[in-house]
Motif scaffolding. Structure first.
Motif, PDB file in Angstrom:
ATOM      1  N   TRP A 243       0.761  -0.988   0.120  1.00 11.16           N
ATOM      2  CA  TRP A 243      -0.078   0.134  -0.018  1.00 11.16           C
ATOM      3  C   TRP A 243       0.790   1.246   0.033  1.00 11.16           C
ATOM      4  CZ3 TRP A 243      -3.902   2.208  -1.505  1.00 11.16           C
ATOM      5  CH2 TRP A 243      -4.512   3.124  -0.674  1.00 11.16           C
ATOM      6  N   GLU A 244       1.722   1.580   0.849  1.00 13.87           N
ATOM      7  CA  GLU A 244       2.843   2.417   0.838  1.00 13.87           C
ATOM      8  C   GLU A 244       3.651   2.795  -0.350  1.00 13.87           C
ATOM      9  OE1 GLU A 244       2.873   4.704   3.002  1.00 13.87           O
ATOM     10  OE2 GLU A 244       1.325   3.714   4.183  1.00 13.87           O
ATOM     11  N   GLN A 245       3.957   1.520  -1.028  1.00 13.32           N
ATOM     12  CA  GLN A 245       4.701   1.629  -2.061  1.00 13.32           C
ATOM     13  C   GLN A 245       3.814   1.989  -3.287  1.00 13.32           C
ATOM     14  OE1 GLN A 245       7.866   1.120  -0.967  1.00 13.32           O
ATOM     15  NE2 GLN A 245       8.440   0.375  -2.996  1.00 13.32           N
ATOM     16  N   HIS A 246       2.608   1.685  -3.309  1.00 12.82           N
ATOM     17  CA  HIS A 246       1.650   1.995  -4.228  1.00 12.82           C
ATOM     18  C   HIS A 246       1.455   3.396  -4.179  1.00 12.82           C
ATOM     19  CE1 HIS A 246      -1.936   2.053  -7.087  1.00 12.82           C
ATOM     20  NE2 HIS A 246      -2.645   2.725  -6.164  1.00 12.82           N
ATOM     21  N   LYS A 247       1.127   4.166  -2.872  1.00 13.35           N
ATOM     22  CA  LYS A 247       0.766   5.503  -2.669  1.00 13.35           C
ATOM     23  C   LYS A 247       1.999   6.345  -3.164  1.00 13.35           C
ATOM     24  CE  LYS A 247      -0.367   5.351   1.506  1.00 13.35           C
ATOM     25  NZ  LYS A 247      -1.129   5.921   2.599  1.00 13.35           N
ATOM     26  N   GLN A 248       3.336   5.913  -3.189  1.00  9.42           N
ATOM     27  CA  GLN A 248       4.541   6.679  -3.370  1.00  9.42           C
ATOM     28  C   GLN A 248       4.523   6.485  -4.989  1.00  9.42           C
ATOM     29  OE1 GLN A 248       7.681   5.212  -1.296  1.00  9.42           O
ATOM     30  NE2 GLN A 248       6.529   5.357   0.518  1.00  9.42           N
ATOM     31  N   GLY A 249       3.969   5.912  -5.733  1.00 10.17           N
ATOM     32  CA  GLY A 249       4.135   5.521  -7.152  1.00 10.17           C
ATOM     33  C   GLY A 249       3.594   6.885  -7.993  1.00 10.17           C
ATOM     34  N   ARG A 250       4.321   7.082  -9.123  1.00  6.77           N
ATOM     35  CA  ARG A 250       3.878   8.391  -9.750  1.00  6.77           C
ATOM     36  C   ARG A 250       2.533   8.385 -10.552  1.00  6.77           C
ATOM     37  NH1 ARG A 250       8.159   9.893 -14.574  1.00  6.77           N
ATOM     38  NH2 ARG A 250       7.602   7.891 -15.224  1.00  6.77           N
ATOM     39  N   SER A 251       1.995   7.124 -11.097  1.00  7.20           N
ATOM     40  CA  SER A 251       0.918   6.995 -11.575  1.00  7.20           C
ATOM     41  C   SER A 251      -0.195   7.253 -10.279  1.00  7.20           C
ATOM     42  CB  SER A 251       0.717   5.629 -11.988  1.00  7.20           C
ATOM     43  OG  SER A 251       1.644   5.391 -13.219  1.00  7.20           O
ATOM     44  N   HIS A 252      -0.198   6.645  -9.423  1.00  8.87           N
ATOM     45  CA  HIS A 252      -1.092   6.920  -8.441  1.00  8.87           C
ATOM     46  C   HIS A 252      -1.136   8.468  -7.827  1.00  8.87           C
ATOM     47  CE1 HIS A 252      -3.460   6.528  -4.368  1.00  8.87           C
ATOM     48  NE2 HIS A 252      -2.515   7.276  -4.094  1.00  8.87           N
ATOM     49  N   ARG A 253      -0.068   8.970  -7.652  1.00  7.85           N
ATOM     50  CA  ARG A 253      -0.034  10.724  -7.569  1.00  7.85           C
ATOM     51  C   ARG A 253      -0.637  11.434  -8.327  1.00  7.85           C
ATOM     52  NH1 ARG A 253       5.035  11.954  -7.091  1.00  7.85           N
ATOM     53  NH2 ARG A 253       6.136  10.184  -7.335  1.00  7.85           N
ATOM     54  N   LYS A 254      -0.230  11.054  -9.711  1.00  8.65           N
ATOM     55  CA  LYS A 254      -0.809  11.769 -10.740  1.00  8.65           C
ATOM     56  C   LYS A 254      -2.345  11.752 -10.865  1.00  8.65           C
ATOM     57  CE  LYS A 254       1.102  12.097 -14.805  1.00  8.65           C
ATOM     58  NZ  LYS A 254       1.753  11.295 -16.147  1.00  8.65           N
ATOM     59  N   ARG A 255      -2.918  10.615 -10.594  1.00  7.37           N
ATOM     60  CA  ARG A 255      -4.271  10.404 -10.595  1.00  7.37           C
ATOM     61  C   ARG A 255      -4.908  11.136  -9.622  1.00  7.37           C
ATOM     62  NH1 ARG A 255      -2.748   4.824 -11.886  1.00  7.37           N
ATOM     63  NH2 ARG A 255      -3.375   4.179 -13.939  1.00  7.37           N
ATOM     64  N   VAL A 256      -4.403  11.069  -8.328  1.00  4.34           N
ATOM     65  CA  VAL A 256      -4.878  11.765  -7.064  1.00  4.34           C
ATOM     66  C   VAL A 256      -4.853  13.024  -7.267  1.00  4.34           C
ATOM     67  CG1 VAL A 256      -4.401  12.248  -4.706  1.00  4.34           C
ATOM     68  CG2 VAL A 256      -4.381   9.955  -5.355  1.00  4.34           C
ATOM     69  N   CYS A 257      -3.961  13.715  -7.860  1.00  4.12           N
ATOM     70  CA  CYS A 257      -3.842  15.012  -8.216  1.00  4.12           C
ATOM     71  C   CYS A 257      -4.937  15.713  -9.155  1.00  4.12           C
ATOM     72  CB  CYS A 257      -2.365  15.309  -8.683  1.00  4.12           C
ATOM     73  SG  CYS A 257      -2.278  17.188  -9.058  1.00  4.12           S
ATOM     74  N   ARG A 258      -5.230  14.670 -10.315  1.00  2.39           N
ATOM     75  CA  ARG A 258      -5.940  14.958 -11.260  1.00  2.39           C
ATOM     76  C   ARG A 258      -7.349  15.034 -10.779  1.00  2.39           C
ATOM     77  NH1 ARG A 258      -4.183  11.715 -14.730  1.00  2.39           N
ATOM     78  NH2 ARG A 258      -5.691  10.032 -14.471  1.00  2.39           N
ATOM     79  N   LEU A 259      -7.863  13.996  -9.707  1.00  4.51           N
ATOM     80  CA  LEU A 259      -9.153  13.635  -9.212  1.00  4.51           C
ATOM     81  C   LEU A 259      -9.448  15.085  -8.296  1.00  4.51           C
ATOM     82  CD1 LEU A 259      -9.160   9.994  -8.730  1.00  4.51           C
ATOM     83  CD2 LEU A 259     -10.608  11.215 -10.421  1.00  4.51           C
ATOM     84  N   ARG A 260      -8.511  15.382  -7.593  1.00  8.13           N
ATOM     85  CA  ARG A 260      -8.616  16.566  -6.684  1.00  8.13           C
ATOM     86  C   ARG A 260      -8.985  17.874  -7.449  1.00  8.13           C
ATOM     87  NH1 ARG A 260      -7.715  15.451  -1.651  1.00  8.13           N
ATOM     88  NH2 ARG A 260      -6.348  13.650  -0.672  1.00  8.13           N
ATOM     89  N   LYS A 261      -8.331  17.809  -8.361  1.00  6.84           N
ATOM     90  CA  LYS A 261      -8.477  19.274  -9.263  1.00  6.84           C
ATOM     91  C   LYS A 261      -9.927  19.204  -9.914  1.00  6.84           C
ATOM     92  CE  LYS A 261      -3.867  20.422 -10.750  1.00  6.84           C
ATOM     93  NZ  LYS A 261      -2.618  20.483 -11.841  1.00  6.84           N
ATOM     94  N   SER A 262     -10.467  18.040  -9.949  1.00  5.05           N
ATOM     95  CA  SER A 262     -11.910  17.886 -10.571  1.00  5.05           C
ATOM     96  C   SER A 262     -12.860  17.891  -9.489  1.00  5.05           C
ATOM     97  CB  SER A 262     -11.911  16.720 -11.538  1.00  5.05           C
ATOM     98  OG  SER A 262     -11.712  15.616 -10.656  1.00  5.05           O
ATOM     99  N   GLY A 263     -12.257  18.150  -8.236  1.00  7.02           N
ATOM    100  CA  GLY A 263     -13.186  18.401  -7.131  1.00  7.02           C
ATOM    101  C   GLY A 263     -13.776  17.079  -6.235  1.00  7.02           C
ATOM    102  N   VAL A 264     -13.088  15.930  -6.578  1.00  6.62           N
ATOM    103  CA  VAL A 264     -13.014  14.618  -5.898  1.00  6.62           C
ATOM    104  C   VAL A 264     -12.380  14.555  -4.700  1.00  6.62           C
ATOM    105  CG1 VAL A 264     -12.995  12.124  -5.959  1.00  6.62           C
ATOM    106  CG2 VAL A 264     -13.449  13.341  -8.088  1.00  6.62           C
ATOM    107  N   SER A 265     -13.273  14.415  -3.655  1.00  8.49           N
ATOM    108  CA  SER A 265     -12.623  14.332  -2.171  1.00  8.49           C
ATOM    109  C   SER A 265     -12.483  13.224  -1.488  1.00  8.49           C
ATOM    110  CB  SER A 265     -13.485  15.296  -1.162  1.00  8.49           C
ATOM    111  OG  SER A 265     -14.904  14.872  -1.026  1.00  8.49           O
ATOM    112  N   GLY A 266     -11.800  12.803  -0.463  1.00 11.59           N
ATOM    113  CA  GLY A 266     -12.026  11.562   0.434  1.00 11.59           C
ATOM    114  C   GLY A 266     -10.715  10.739  -0.205  1.00 11.59           C
ATOM    115  N   LEU A 267      -9.840  11.175  -0.905  1.00 11.92           N
ATOM    116  CA  LEU A 267      -8.853  10.159  -1.835  1.00 11.92           C
ATOM    117  C   LEU A 267      -7.699  10.013  -0.847  1.00 11.92           C
ATOM    118  CD1 LEU A 267      -8.878  11.634  -5.145  1.00 11.92           C
ATOM    119  CD2 LEU A 267     -10.032   9.621  -4.431  1.00 11.92           C
ATOM    120  N   ASP A 268      -6.933   8.868  -0.811  1.00 16.20           N
ATOM    121  CA  ASP A 268      -5.612   8.765  -0.059  1.00 16.20           C
ATOM    122  C   ASP A 268      -4.368   9.403  -0.847  1.00 16.20           C
ATOM    123  OD1 ASP A 268      -6.581   7.082   2.445  1.00 16.20           O
ATOM    124  OD2 ASP A 268      -7.467   5.784   0.820  1.00 16.20           O
ATOM    125  N   GLU A 269      -3.638   9.830  -0.021  1.00 10.55           N
ATOM    126  CA  GLU A 269      -2.362  10.587  -0.695  1.00 10.55           C
ATOM    127  C   GLU A 269      -1.506   9.300  -1.025  1.00 10.55           C
ATOM    128  OE1 GLU A 269      -1.919  13.881  -1.045  1.00 10.55           O
ATOM    129  OE2 GLU A 269      -3.548  14.783  -0.125  1.00 10.55           O
TER     130      GLU A 269
END
Length: 435
Positions: free
Chosen positions: A409-435
């Motif tokens: 889980w920690e390795q996944h959260k540090q991955g570039r793809s995950h972080r880009k998706r989280v950033c993109r979803l946050r910009k679109s107004g989605v909340s409650g995502l794990d960093e």
């Protein structure tokens, strides 16, 4: 140990010629594809003339029609090691299939453990059998299905894929025969024995031939081209079957499935080819043809896929080596082959790889000998008690991807793809995502 293309096999053979080592060497292959007969070019087996008289075991000896598991490798290799040691020689395990090596040196093999259970090791658990267990044993039509396992032991069910029928059957067999929850048994055994660097079956000296990713990537691409020139396509053509299963045995090897689309079209247009020279001539003709030739595009795409999937394999192998250090506390010594792979010379290979490896082995046998460089890259940051394989984490940002345990889980959260998706979803107004 080391990633594909790093030079593991060459190092083992060169070590066998070194007079400084205490015992003569015999090599046991630990590559999950090289154990099979056939596809010598594709799997990059060391040709007999390059083995320099050094005995090699489990190299092209297993039928390609069978599934050779980590447990099979362990059982074969233990017998070989005992025989080699009995003749006062040194067994050297060589290969990039890290789960083979882990299965061999660990006192307990997690995924195959249920096949090793005997009555004595379950005696205590039998006394704690719950009353409802016997009712299940009396049901003649009890279903060995994922649904049954999930109903009985959801913790164990979370750990495996719903289509992994072998493990589902193993887990349920343990429960129906002994009344032991698989999760309870395996969690206890895992903490006690599985893979801990301080509790290995043998006194091991781990050497990893390492190199920078850009250099390995370039080397891998060049090696694939050389393999194509050396008859890779003839090997794949000979075993081609449009109805084949590519998830078992030798057909799993990178370089088989990638040519499927090309060979389907090629085979429909050509008569069967028995001559290597004729097939190579045909391939050269296709590669030199017009870019509008659909066969040329299919062939180039297939070769590119082999290169891409091999580069991906390199990254997986490197990650697994890192896990063996951080998760299991293995003392892995690294030697750097970057310079040798980028511009190979015998002098560079000897100085940067062979001599340091000899020093590491001498130091291992004679504790008073010190290496004159820091070859040990050890990190025990994550200890066994923190190695949780049983808790599922679901990443909503990545399409409900399931991760097993805190480390993944920690390795996944540090991955570039995950972080880009989280950033993109946050910009679109989605909340409650794990960093």
């Amino acid at each position: 140990m080391g990633a594909t293309g790093s030079g593991k096999s060459r190092l083992a053979i060169d070590l066998a010629a070194a007079s400084q080592l205490p015992l003569p060497i015999e090599i046991i292959n630990a590559d999950s594809m090289q154990v099979y007969q056939g596809l010598d070019v594709l799997t990059n087996k060391v040709p007999v003339h390059d083995q320099k008289g050094v005995p090699h075991h489990l190299l092209g000896t297993i039928s390609p029609k069978v599934e050779f598991t980590a447990k099979d490798f362990r059982d074969y290799a233990i017998l070989l090691i005992n025989d080699i040691i009995s003749r006062n020689r040194l067994p050297v395990i060589v290969g990039g299939t890290n789960y083979y090596i882990q299965a061999l040196v660990s006192r307990f093999l997690l995924d195959e453990s249920l096949g090793d259970i005997d009555d004595s090791c379950l005696e205590d658990e039998m006394n704690d059998k719950e009353p409802h267990t016997q009712l299940m044993l009396d049901q003649e039509n009890f279903s060995y299905s994922y649904g049954s396992l999930k109903a009985i032991d959801p913790v164990a069910a979370n750990r495996i894929h719903p289509n992994d029928h072998r493990k589902i059957s193993q887990y349920l067999r343990l429960y129906t025969s002994c009344g032991v929850l698989p999760s309870k048994y395996l969690q206890e055994k895992t903490m006690e024995n599985w893979g801990d660097g301080d509790n290995l079956r043998y006194n091991c000296c781990f050497i990893c031939v390492d190199a920078s990713l850009p250099v390995i990537d370039t080397y891998v691409d060049q090696r694939v081209d050389q393999m194509v020139n050396s008859g890779l396509l003839q090997e794949v053509y000979d075993i081609f079957n449009p109805d084949a299963v590519y998830t078992r045995g030798l057909r799993q090897a990178i370089g088989v499935r990638e040519f499927e689309d090309f060979l389907k079209v090629y085979y429909s247009q050509e008569l069967p080819i028995t001559s290597v020279e004729k097939l190579k001539e045909n391939m050269d003709t296709i590669l030199c043809s017009s870019s509008e030739n659909p066969l040329k595009q299919l062939l180039e795409d297939a070769i590119d896929k082999v290169k891409l999937n091999t580069r991906r394999l390199v990254r997986r192998q490197k990650r697994r080596l890192n896990r063996l250090q951080t998760l299991f506390g293995w003392n892995i010594h690294y030697v750097d082959a970057t310079e040798c792979l980028s511009c190979f010379t015998e002098e560079s290979w000897t100085e940067n790889v062979v001599k340091p490896s000899i020093q590491i082995i001498q130091s291992h046998f004679e504790k008073d000998i010190k290496c004159d460089f820091d070859a040990s890259n050890v990190s025990k940051g994550v200890k066994l008690m923190e190695r949780d394989l049983w808790t599922q984490h679901i990443c909503k940002a990545c399409g409900d991807k399931v991760l097993r345990g805190a480390y993944e889980w920690e390795q996944h959260k540090q991955g570039r793809s995950h972080r880009k998706r989280v950033c993109r979803l946050r910009k679109s107004g989605v909340s409650g995502l794990d960093e």
